[in-house]
Design a protein around this motif. Structure first.
Motif, short mmCIF file in Angstrom:
data_model
loop_
_atom_site.label_atom_id
_atom_site.label_comp_id
_atom_site.label_asym_id
_atom_site.label_seq_id
_atom_site.Cartn_x
_atom_site.Cartn_y
_atom_site.Cartn_z
N LEU A 78 0.95 -1.13 0.16
CA LEU A 78 0.16 -0.01 -0.02
C LEU A 78 1.10 1.35 -0.47
N ILE A 79 0.69 2.44 -1.04
CA ILE A 79 1.59 3.59 -0.97
C ILE A 79 0.38 4.54 -1.05
N THR A 80 1.41 5.61 -0.28
CA THR A 80 0.05 7.06 -0.75
C THR A 80 0.99 7.84 -1.33
N THR A 81 0.58 8.71 -2.62
CA THR A 81 1.69 9.53 -2.93
C THR A 81 0.81 10.47 -3.48
N SER A 89 1.57 5.07 -13.30
CA SER A 89 2.72 4.23 -13.36
C SER A 89 1.95 2.77 -12.55
N CYS A 90 1.52 3.45 -11.85
CA CYS A 90 1.29 2.18 -11.15
C CYS A 90 -0.19 1.30 -11.94
N LYS A 91 -0.90 2.66 -12.49
CA LYS A 91 -2.15 2.11 -13.23
C LYS A 91 -1.42 1.21 -14.04
N ASN A 92 -0.69 1.70 -14.88
CA ASN A 92 0.00 0.32 -16.28
C ASN A 92 0.45 -0.47 -15.86
N SER A 93 0.92 -1.00 -14.70
CA SER A 93 0.26 -2.86 -14.30
C SER A 93 -0.70 -3.35 -13.66
N PRO A 94 -0.53 -4.38 -14.10
CA PRO A 94 -1.75 -5.63 -14.17
C PRO A 94 -1.99 -5.97 -12.50
N PHE A 95 -1.21 -5.98 -11.91
CA PHE A 95 -0.81 -6.09 -10.91
C PHE A 95 -1.52 -5.01 -9.99
N ASN A 96 -1.62 -3.90 -9.89
CA ASN A 96 -1.47 -2.98 -9.41
C ASN A 96 -4.18 -2.12 -9.16
N LYS A 97 -3.57 -1.77 -7.86
CA LYS A 97 -4.81 -1.19 -7.69
C LYS A 97 -4.85 -0.28 -7.39
N VAL A 98 -5.43 0.75 -7.98
CA VAL A 98 -5.46 2.30 -7.39
C VAL A 98 -6.59 2.72 -7.06
N HIS A 99 -6.44 3.03 -6.05
CA HIS A 99 -7.57 4.01 -5.32
C HIS A 99 -7.58 5.54 -5.22
N GLU A 100 -8.35 6.64 -6.28
CA GLU A 100 -7.82 7.59 -5.79
C GLU A 100 -8.99 8.60 -5.19
#
Length: 158
Positions: A78-81, A89-100
């Motif tokens: 879990l990262i915050t940014t 960059s996170c959205k480009n990975s199929p392994f990552n889920k992004v919650h904006e």
């Protein structure tokens, strides 16, 4: 020492401490690759959640993601940014889920800030909006500042 090395060194120490073990002294002398390898090995068969706050660069995120490779056992990072580039960059990975998260509205920020600081009653909402209308993603951070720091910060947006 780079930011990734410090992060991995601190993580390794914390992992040992959480198991009630004394972190080995040699951790402080380990190079980047040794630290990454040690963290990977430590977490390899464990289910974990690693939280990294305030990731500001795509390069650092890529290094963190590489260091904590998915071991298919339900572990999560879990990262915050506040960096749009890191989010992309996170959205480009199929392994990552992004919650904006959406920034607070100015009215919500005012209400939150007013609850935390009793001396804001000297400024009304329309003055607040006028003074701080340029404050964008700093809105959420602003609510945790003390009043004088917040007013000083807003001066640049007048």
């Amino acid at each position: 020492m780079g930011r990734l090395e410090k992060l991995m060194r601190d993580l390794l120490k914390k992992l040992f401490e959480d198991e009630g073990k004394e972190p080995p002294q040699y951790i402080s002398e380990m190079d980047r690759d040794s630290l990454l390898d040690a963290v990977r090995k430590y977490l390899q068969h464990k289910r974990s959640v690693v939280i990294v706050d305030d990731v500001w660069s795509v390069k650092l995120w890529a290094q963190i993601e590489n260091a904590l490779l998915d071991n298919n056992n339900g572990s999560r990072i879990l990262i915050t940014t506040r960096s749009r580039e890191v989010v992309t960059s996170c959205k480009n990975s199929p392994f990552n889920k992004v919650h904006e998260l959406k920034p607070l509205t100015l009215k919500s920020l005012w209400n939150f800030f007013a609850r935390r600081h009793s001396n804001v009653t000297t400024m009304n909402f329309s003055d607040f909006v006028e003074k701080c209308k340029g404050l964008c993603y700093e809105r959420n951070k602003a609510a945790t500042m003390n009043f004088s720091d917040f007013v000083e910060k807003c001066k640049g947006f007048c």
